[in-house]
Design an enzyme around this catalytic site. Sequence first.
Site, PDB file in Angstrom:
ATOM      1  N   THR B 190       6.809  -4.397 -10.575  1.00  0.00           N
ATOM      2  CA  THR B 190       7.787  -4.081 -11.666  1.00  0.00           C
ATOM      3  C   THR B 190       8.784  -3.735 -11.416  1.00  0.00           C
ATOM      4  O   THR B 190       9.215  -3.092 -10.092  1.00  0.00           O
ATOM      5  CB  THR B 190       7.201  -2.819 -12.423  1.00  0.00           C
ATOM      6  OG1 THR B 190       6.220  -3.312 -13.224  1.00  0.00           O
ATOM      7  CG2 THR B 190       8.461  -2.303 -13.560  1.00  0.00           C
ATOM      8  N   GLU B 274       8.140  -3.989   3.683  1.00  0.00           N
ATOM      9  CA  GLU B 274       7.575  -3.405   5.020  1.00  0.00           C
ATOM     10  C   GLU B 274       7.302  -4.858   5.817  1.00  0.00           C
ATOM     11  O   GLU B 274       7.464  -5.063   6.719  1.00  0.00           O
ATOM     12  CB  GLU B 274       6.350  -2.850   4.842  1.00  0.00           C
ATOM     13  CG  GLU B 274       6.568  -1.133   4.697  1.00  0.00           C
ATOM     14  CD  GLU B 274       5.077  -0.447   4.579  1.00  0.00           C
ATOM     15  OE1 GLU B 274       4.569  -0.473   5.390  1.00  0.00           O
ATOM     16  OE2 GLU B 274       4.878  -0.161   3.496  1.00  0.00           O
ATOM     17  N   THR B 402      -8.941  -1.083  -2.823  1.00  0.00           N
ATOM     18  CA  THR B 402     -10.326  -1.503  -2.972  1.00  0.00           C
ATOM     19  C   THR B 402     -11.186  -1.573  -1.807  1.00  0.00           C
ATOM     20  O   THR B 402     -10.616  -2.220  -0.771  1.00  0.00           O
ATOM     21  CB  THR B 402     -10.323  -2.885  -3.717  1.00  0.00           C
ATOM     22  OG1 THR B 402      -9.652  -2.730  -4.785  1.00  0.00           O
ATOM     23  CG2 THR B 402     -12.004  -3.161  -4.040  1.00  0.00           C
TER      24      THR B 402
END
Lengths: 402, 402
Positions: B190, B274, B402
């Site tokens: 976003t 990054e 995950t």
Amino acid sequence: MPDRLPQGFTAAGVYTGVKRNPNKKDLSLLVSDRPAVGVGVYTKNVVFGAPVQLNRERTPSESIRAVVVNSGVANACTGEQGYQDALMMAEKTAAACVAVGQDFAGPDVLVMSTGIIGEMLPMEKIAKGIDEASKILASDEQSLIDAARGMMTTDTTHKIRSRSFEIDGTTIQVTGMAKGAAMIGPNMATMLGVIMTDAAIRVEDANAGLKDAVNESFNCISVEGHMSTSDTVLLLANGAAGGPVLEGKALAMFQATLVEVCEDLAQSIPADGEGASHLITVEVHGAATREDAVKIARTIADSPLVKTAVAGADPNWGRIVSAAGYAGVEFDPSKVCLHVNSSLLYERGVPVEFNAEEISAAIRENRDTHLVLLLDEGHASARFWTSDLTAEYVRLNADYHT
Amino acid sequence: MPDRLPQGFTAAGVYTGVKRNPNKKDLSLLVSDRPAVGVGVYTKNVVFGAPVQLNRERTPSESIRAVVVNSGVANACTGEQGYQDALMMAEKTAAACVAVGQDFAGPDVLVMSTGIIGEMLPMEKIAKGIDEASKILASDEQSLIDAARGMMTTDTTHKIRSRSFEIDGTTIQVTGMAKGAAMIGPNMATMLGVIMTDAAIRVEDANAGLKDAVNESFNCISVEGHMSTSDTVLLLANGAAGGPVLEGKALAMFQATLVEVCEDLAQSIPADGEGASHLITVEVHGAATREDAVKIARTIADSPLVKTAVAGADPNWGRIVSAAGYAGVEFDPSKVCLHVNSSLLYERGVPVEFNAEEISAAIRENRDTHLVLLLDEGHASARFWTSDLTAEYVRLNADYHT
């Protein structure tokens, strides 16, 4: 069963010296012993190679006799000289084939080139290669494989699919070869395909049939979201199987086989990549129109976020639903469902409780990942294939040369 | 010069416990001491968050008093409960502000949320954070920075730009903050922005002006080609600088400043990552229409092949020209020129001889890469910003959770 050429076709692949490695092939010939219906589907890129221009002028045709393909140099962004070189490739091919006993002229040859763009074809090497290839044209499986290898660039494997079907006691063979890979070198993103058949088909049926087949196959793969300057799929139909011109049910059987061959070849492109770890199949069902379904499937398949999620075995339904949402298609988000590898992750607009570890493991342990998005807007579907986006893949692409 | 808030505005940023690290901020308040014109530009994604729905209902407005923002949970794909939570955030904000001496009601508050989608807001933490923030509202630079930090997700740095100009002896301040980064975590792609000004502007001028400014800035960045469910840019104008409502030349000066602030903030998004090693500026000139120029610039900026080429310092003109060619815009490829970092690589449809090592070094050694494509179809231009695509970037995105 070995892959084989349809009746009346011969093939050859040779090394001309354009590629650096002499163990590779870089020029291919495909010849029909009689005039064939020849049709093509070409790149929509406004920047297109000289061979695309030439083939567009020559197809649809009822008298194609040969296709010559070289790899290593694409003959694109090469101006008028490039067009003359493409013409010369066709003429050389006709002359070489006449010299070995075939009887046809220049305009009956189609040309494909793939490789670096902005460089001129090394015409001496190409001409020598055409002569050489014409002398070893044959119909055995090895010749077919050599021809498929002659169009490879960054492909790690050659791509051939052959299927046959019977109609009133006549066996019809449909054999295709393609090049293209998930791992894309600079300027080499091109996808080429040639489908040969010994069926007898009207040129208008061949033309419409190839367009439909390509729309359901080669136009439904997304490796880069890139459309190259040279993308080409050709269909040659020479009628050598005998029997009447295909109509009605027989024509429908041919079309189904053609689609099957094209789908198999198309899938093999995203499946082929040193850096890619998954072949992703994106299915969209329940769209209002086929066009809507294709737009949504393409947007999901093009999304780097979706592709990195699959590479990381992350069952990230949010990225998939969000990509569908910006495809430029109106739909009711509160009716959307999403399955990943048969597990329901998102049901009518709301995420479902699921075992993330289990679904992640299922993605990690299989080379195939299935994403199935269900809308509730109508009855149209689409299916797209793409590869995942791994760090290794980016490293290979970024470091390819310079 | 320190960044500062426009007159009449106060700000605060606090930690509520939604983010894991207590050294971060995850909730921000921006308050005007008088009713402000408030307008917004929102995501076009058909799947959108509850705050987007609420803000759409409340803008354009002439009585906005506050914006409340939380980060960590996006309140998107959360159904009716999500909408009720967004309403509650606005009401809590109004109540907290009234408790500290402000005098306004629920409907005068706008809401933004960014973070994980599909999770419900932790309303207790949010309510506590709003109370806390309301008590430390202030107009100093640190409060402005705290507010900018409260909307960050994967951003590595807060993003604030402030500019001022004088008109008839009155100083007008325009200060914006944004969040969004090249390095995109799951569901966190976003982009949020809030621009505050103490200028007096008509609501219709603010509305049209923000749309134009966003079209030239936030709509001209491509990090993922992804449009999130929560993308929002708000403009609040409270008139506290004094002086008449802006018109004519004064309004034009305001608009120029607004565009400048939006462009600076927009660029800082692809520049912040990054994993990314280059900020790429894509300029297209000589297009027939602005729409054509935008389409071509966006297609180049979205191309993973172009982005990996820049990461690899590869002056690969072919990928750039080919991407332009499939943007869906008709143009004459024989008139196209391309500059990379001021070096001409492609001139009127033909590649130019160039020193690849030198140009590669120039890409490698600078964080900024400029790609300038010249057409010869008309006089329209567009400029896009994006980041490159590095192996590190993909690793970070794929392995995010995950």
